[in-house]
Design an enzyme around this catalytic site. Structure first.
Site, PDB file in Angstrom:
ATOM      1  N   PRO A   1       0.823  -1.217   0.000  1.00  0.00           N
ATOM      2  CA  PRO A   1       0.000   0.000   0.000  1.00  0.00           C
ATOM      3  C   PRO A   1       0.856   1.266   0.000  1.00  0.00           C
ATOM      4  CG  PRO A   1       0.063  -0.969   2.195  1.00  0.00           C
ATOM      5  CD  PRO A   1       0.766  -1.933   1.286  1.00  0.00           C
TER       6      PRO A   1
ATOM      7  N   SER B   1      -4.290   1.531   0.215  1.00  0.00           N
ATOM      8  CA  SER B   1      -4.093   2.364   1.393  1.00  0.00           C
ATOM      9  C   SER B   1      -5.381   3.082   1.789  1.00  0.00           C
ATOM     10  CB  SER B   1      -2.999   3.399   1.117  1.00  0.00           C
ATOM     11  OG  SER B   1      -2.920   4.349   2.162  1.00  0.00           O
TER      12      SER B   1
ATOM     13  N   LYS C   1       1.725  -3.886  10.278  1.00  0.00           N
ATOM     14  CA  LYS C   1       2.818  -3.429   9.413  1.00  0.00           C
ATOM     15  C   LYS C   1       3.636  -2.342  10.104  1.00  0.00           C
ATOM     16  CE  LYS C   1       3.687  -1.556   4.771  1.00  0.00           C
ATOM     17  NZ  LYS C   1       4.369  -0.289   5.113  1.00  0.00           N
TER      18      LYS C   1
ATOM     19  N   SER D   1       9.216  -3.753   8.515  1.00  0.00           N
ATOM     20  CA  SER D   1       9.306  -2.596   7.621  1.00  0.00           C
ATOM     21  C   SER D   1       9.753  -1.364   8.388  1.00  0.00           C
ATOM     22  CB  SER D   1       7.937  -2.332   6.981  1.00  0.00           C
ATOM     23  OG  SER D   1       7.911  -1.102   6.288  1.00  0.00           O
TER      24      SER D   1
ATOM     25  N   HIS E   1       9.148   1.551   6.740  1.00  0.00           N
ATOM     26  CA  HIS E   1       8.389   2.483   5.907  1.00  0.00           C
ATOM     27  C   HIS E   1       9.251   3.042   4.764  1.00  0.00           C
ATOM     28  CE1 HIS E   1       4.234   4.057   6.330  1.00  0.00           C
ATOM     29  NE2 HIS E   1       4.639   4.951   5.449  1.00  0.00           N
TER      30      HIS E   1
END
Length: 383
Positions: A81, A110, A254, A276, A278
């Site tokens: 996303p 998203s 996430k 993650s 980001h």
């Protein structure tokens, strides 16, 4: 020349995307935060992962099919996303949902995308994952989850690593704003990219189509000011527990970089986590995601699925993540480079690039299937 020979890898697509998209749109997608140390660190750490190949395996064609969350996909990766995807290229969410349906891979929509789940879910044909920035109001939260489920999204992905928006200094310098401001500079930059401008005029300016239901204003500018009042961005573990009770399908958290947080995700009933940082867009002091992946895999001990995200640019990078224990991978920027470079054909081409590169490197490594890679991971952990 064919598309394959003109754009044989993600960097080639990124170079064309940079030429076709306006400067402010490019900077929105490509930039990191702070001094962008983490963006470079992600790449350097990925390059440092070495895999010793096994030889004399004979002739075989690798099987890339992967089952996760009760569904079998053709490959062990999907499109992650990305908010405001339509700013990079109009109709990006539609194009990637259609790629997901054609190619049999997941596509993550998203909360702050430019298309609504009611549009994207059916197009993805069961391959849609819905990403949530947690609304403050529990009624809005429940309604968004119901809309996602009713639209055919099978997996809920809750992003937790954006407690506040980072400064992203490059975006400030580039004049990136939500919504885009019509200044002489931005108009000039858009005019320099006529294909993007014409496509945007035809499809309409980007809107928060998932969120606009909860706004009293119809203007995108007004909606942008209200996003923070609807999407708080600061979930806690209790909120995750509450959503676990409401959402019937697989639930994924996430933005995990800590082994302790990974173990907590198991305790609250998550079905998976995404390791993650980001993409280097939030906290410049964080570790490269690939460096913490093995410890997190060990910490959860196979009790939940571990998905990897951040810094992937090739099929070889996907192999690296799988070899370090990931069950699956997500890519954000790569697929948007594809749509900005090639429009409706972009998502399919990114899929084919990654698939071909992963197949080639699996042969080099000596693994005939994703399951064989996992077996090698288990053998290494047991040693």
């Amino acid at each position: 020349m064919s598309i394959e020979t003109r754009y044989p890898s993600i960097p080639y697509l990124a170079a064309r995307a940079r030429r076709r998209a306006p400067f402010f749109a490019w900077e929105y997608l490509a930039s990191g935060t702070g001094h962008e140390v983490l963006v470079d660190k992600n790449r350097a750490a990925m390059n440092a992962v070495e895999i010793v190949p096994r030889v004399l395996k004979g002739r075989f064609t690798p099987d890339l099919s992967t089952e996760i969350f009760g569904r079998r996909y053709t490959v062990p990766f999907g499109a992650g996303p990305v908010g405001l995807s339509g700013l990079m290229w109009p109709k990006t969410e539609i194009y990637l949902a259609e790629t997901a349906a054609r190619k049999g891979m997941p596509y993550g929509l998203s909360t702050t995308a430019n298309e609504a789940p009611e549009v994207i879910g059916p197009l993805a044909d069961g391959n849609g994952w819905f990403q949530l920035y947690t609304p403050v109001d529990p009624e809005i939260r429940a309604d968004m989850l119901k809309r996602a489920a009713d639209s055919g999204f099978s997996v809920l992905v809750i992003t937790v690593d954006v407690p506040v928006g980072s400064r992203r200094e490059r975006q400030l310098v580039a004049g990136v704003s939500v919504p885009p401001k019509f200044t002489p500079q931005s108009i000039f930059r858009a005019a320099m990219c006529p294909t993007w401008s014409i496509a945007t005029l035809r499809h309409g300016m980007p809107k928060f189509r998932t969120l606009e239901k909860y706004f009293t204003t119809k203007s995108f500018a007004g909606a942008a000011r209200l996003v923070g009042q609807v999407v708080d961005g600061r979930p806690d573990w209790e909120m995750i527990r509450q959503m676990r009770e409401v959402w019937d399908g697989p639930l994924v958290i996430k933005g995990i970089l800590s082994e302790e947080d990974a173990r907590m995700a198991v305790e609250v009933g998550a079905d998976g986590i995404v390791v993650s940082n980001h993409g280097g867009r939030q906290f410049d002091a964080a570790p490269a995601a690939i460096t913490v992946l093995p410890g997190i895999v060990e910490a959860v001990g196979g009790r939940i699925k571990v998905i990897f995200d951040s810094g992937i640019e090739s099929g070889l990078d996907i192999l690296r993540a799988l070899w370090l224990g990931a069950d699956f991978c997500l890519l954000g920027r790569a697929f948007l480079y594809g749509t900005a470079a090639l429009g409706a054909r972009g998502g399919d081409h990114v899929y084919e690039i990654l698939k071909a590169d992963l197949e080639t490197n699996m042969v080099q490594f000596g693994a005939a299937s994703v399951q064989e890679i996992r077996a090698a991971v288990a053998e290494r952990r047991a040693a």
